[in-house]
Design an enzyme around this catalytic site. Structure first.
Site, PDB file in Angstrom:
ATOM      1  N   ARG A 194      42.368  75.348  90.810  1.00  0.00           N
ATOM      2  CA  ARG A 194      42.794  76.714  91.093  1.00  0.00           C
ATOM      3  C   ARG A 194      42.898  77.466  89.961  1.00  0.00           C
ATOM      4  O   ARG A 194      42.757  78.746  90.114  1.00  0.00           O
ATOM      5  CB  ARG A 194      44.227  76.391  91.331  1.00  0.00           C
ATOM      6  CG  ARG A 194      45.144  77.809  91.897  1.00  0.00           C
ATOM      7  CD  ARG A 194      46.590  77.457  92.331  1.00  0.00           C
ATOM      8  NE  ARG A 194      47.187  78.726  92.338  1.00  0.00           N
ATOM      9  CZ  ARG A 194      48.679  78.604  92.651  1.00  0.00           C
ATOM     10  NH1 ARG A 194      49.232  77.694  92.983  1.00  0.00           N
ATOM     11  NH2 ARG A 194      48.810  80.061  92.832  1.00  0.00           N
ATOM     12  N   PHE A 195      43.222  77.024  88.632  1.00  0.00           N
ATOM     13  CA  PHE A 195      43.334  77.770  87.491  1.00  0.00           C
ATOM     14  C   PHE A 195      42.442  77.636  86.498  1.00  0.00           C
ATOM     15  O   PHE A 195      41.856  76.588  86.059  1.00  0.00           O
ATOM     16  CB  PHE A 195      44.653  77.399  86.920  1.00  0.00           C
ATOM     17  CG  PHE A 195      45.990  77.736  87.741  1.00  0.00           C
ATOM     18  CD1 PHE A 195      46.360  79.070  87.846  1.00  0.00           C
ATOM     19  CD2 PHE A 195      46.699  76.708  88.479  1.00  0.00           C
ATOM     20  CE1 PHE A 195      47.568  79.293  88.889  1.00  0.00           C
ATOM     21  CE2 PHE A 195      47.718  76.917  89.291  1.00  0.00           C
ATOM     22  CZ  PHE A 195      48.188  78.250  89.669  1.00  0.00           C
TER      23      PHE A 195
ATOM     24  N   GLU B 188      37.890  64.453  86.223  1.00  0.00           N
ATOM     25  CA  GLU B 188      39.262  63.363  86.283  1.00  0.00           C
ATOM     26  C   GLU B 188      40.385  63.846  85.670  1.00  0.00           C
ATOM     27  O   GLU B 188      40.325  64.344  84.465  1.00  0.00           O
ATOM     28  CB  GLU B 188      38.763  61.974  85.927  1.00  0.00           C
ATOM     29  CG  GLU B 188      39.767  60.697  85.857  1.00  0.00           C
ATOM     30  CD  GLU B 188      39.539  59.671  85.389  1.00  0.00           C
ATOM     31  OE1 GLU B 188      40.327  58.752  85.584  1.00  0.00           O
ATOM     32  OE2 GLU B 188      38.241  59.491  85.148  1.00  0.00           O
TER      33      GLU B 188
ATOM     34  N   LYS C  96      37.677  55.415  89.641  1.00  0.00           N
ATOM     35  CA  LYS C  96      37.187  53.952  89.371  1.00  0.00           C
ATOM     36  C   LYS C  96      36.167  53.491  90.417  1.00  0.00           C
ATOM     37  O   LYS C  96      36.734  53.506  91.550  1.00  0.00           O
ATOM     38  CB  LYS C  96      38.225  52.922  89.218  1.00  0.00           C
ATOM     39  CG  LYS C  96      37.673  51.886  87.980  1.00  0.00           C
ATOM     40  CD  LYS C  96      38.065  52.156  86.549  1.00  0.00           C
ATOM     41  CE  LYS C  96      36.717  51.967  85.873  1.00  0.00           C
ATOM     42  NZ  LYS C  96      36.216  52.903  84.815  1.00  0.00           N
TER      43      LYS C  96
END
Length: 453
Positions: free
Chosen positions: A45-46, A258, A274
């Site tokens: 989003r940002f 991640e 993972k």
């Protein structure tokens, strides 16, 4: 404590606003960009642009230097405690605003080796990259690009119009194109990787550990502007936790898929990855690949180990009974690979700060193994060099109490004409050597090849 929110002005919307403005700042030490990578992803989003910090904190080994205008202070105290003291001293605590996740505060790099300040580890691996273990600026302004609401917000705790004038007066100066001047080389041969893999297996079978993340590091020489390289990689990799940090010593180019830890209005979320399989060109075969990963007993077991580790780490500081696992073993597609991801949530108690949460869980368990400290000891013994920025975190701790951080995988370090990129994988008792070796290439081949063009 001032509860005043920053002054905010809205600039003209453009999807590439973060790159447009940052391109004029990219050469400035302490200019930093957190970018959502234009990813088709719920957490894209940002974008956040900062530069010209009012204070900087750099940690090398046991010493942290705090630089504020002309004043420099050196301390051997816990670096995250020092950071919290600097944030507290600013005496700014704006109210939570879901549309402005970062309202000024701390932003920067928490390298993997910062973990040595929180756990007692051996010092076997060579320290050959002279970048700080922590490099964080305190910023009283930021540019926030919101891809959901299609807004570009400039916020400042000082004169916001003066900051706008400064931002718009910055000149774009053409830089030399980025070019590799050598081939990529690994820090270990195939045979050496095999030896290290078998040493890990010995530790696993003796009950010393039940998962260890073993990595190899690739290295090349280059000339030209690292920001140009990031622009190319960012367009192609579409990673939701991408970042470019211009430090005094070099640059960090991160294409991370991640999230490490989000703390939003005291709500905690971590999303360990993972389990990895490469994407396939044929859509039907690629769908089968995703199903294969979802049903892989080995990958699910690996993922569950890290979920348990992260629940434990977060549980050290979370409200008792608040730790939950709303998502387990979800397959997420990225341009080069499918990943197996789980989500853990919890609540941060009122009396604690996001920095307490970061310390309790640092570095992320998904890139160490489990039990964490024993895995980190084995990593230091078997990997030839220290990890430095790789497998640490990049992110922010906002004046409003929010925090969002990535795990710095798919991350390159560029310093003095040399560029480094590492990749590893979690090894468990039933891991196959060739498959684990190949996985390290699956993760970064796309990045390495793009820079060869």
């Amino acid at each position: 404590m001032k509860t005043l929110s920053p002054a905010v002005i809205t600039l003209l919307w453009r999807q590439d606003a973060a790159e447009f403005y940052f391109s004029r700042l990219s050469h400035l030490p302490w200019a930093m960009l957190l970018h959502s990578g234009y990813a088709d992803h719920p957490y894209s989003r940002f974008d956040i642009v900062v530069a010209e910090p009012i204070c900087t904190l750099t940690t090398f080994g046991k010493e942290t230097v705090v630089s504020e205008s002309e004043k420099r202070t050196t301390t051997t105290d816990d670096p995250l405690q020092v950071l919290q003291q600097v944030l507290d001293r600013a005496d700014i605590r704006p109210t939570h605003n879901e549309d402005l996740p970062f309202q000024g505060g701390a932003l920067g790099l928490f390298g993997y080796d910062l973990g040595r300040r929180f756990e007692s580890l051996p010092e076997i691996a060579e320290q050959d990259i002279v970048l700080p273990d922590m490099a964080v600026g305190i910023y009283d302004w930021a540019l926030i690009v919101d891809h959901q609401r299609h807004t570009v917000s400039l916020l400042s705790h000082n004169d916001v119009n003066a900051r706008r004038a400064w931002l718009e007066s910055q000149q774009f100066s053409p830089q030399e194109d980025f070019t590799l001047t050598s081939d990529w080389q690994s820090n270990m041969t195939r045979e050496q990787y095999g030896e290290k893999f078998r040493q890990v297996q010995e530790y696993l079978h003796s009950g010393d550990c039940y998962q260890v993340n073993l990595a190899q590091r690739f290295h090349a020489t280059y000339s030209g502007d690292e920001w140009q390289a990031f622009l190319q990689l960012n367009q192609a990799n579409r990673a939701p936790f991408s970042a470019f940090l211009r430090l005094e010593q070099g640059a960090i180019l991160s294409l991370s898929p991640e999230r490490f830890i989000l703390c939003d209005n005291s709500e905690i979320q971590t999303r360990p990855i993972k389990g990895t399989l490469p994407r396939l060109p044929d859509p039907q075969e690629d769908s089968k690949q995703a199903v294969k990963l979802a049903n892989s007993a080995k990958d699910r077991a690996e993922n569950l180990m890290i979920v348990d580790l992260m629940r434990n780490d977060i549980g050290r500081v979370a409200v008792a009974g608040s730790v939950k696992v709303p998502e387990l073993f979800v397959v997420e597609p990225f341009p080069a690979v499918h990943h197996l991801v789980s989500t853990i949530t919890a609540q941060l108690p009122e009396q604690l700060h996001a920095s307490d949460l970061l310390r309790a869980a640092f570095p992320g368990g998904s890139i160490t193994g489990a039990p964490k400290v024993r895995a980190m000891e084995i990593i230091d013994e078997l990997e030839p060099q220290r990890r430095n920025a790789w497998c640490g975190s990049i992110g922010y701790l906002s004046f409003c109490g929010n925090m969002d951080t990535s795990i710095t995988i798919r991350t390159l370090t560029a310093i003095n004409g040399q560029i480094f990129c590492s990749a590893g994988g979690g090894i468990v008792a039933d891991s196959q050597e060739e498959a684990e070796y190949q996985e390290t290439f699956d993760k970064v081949n796309r990045i390495l090849k793009q820079l060869e063009k």
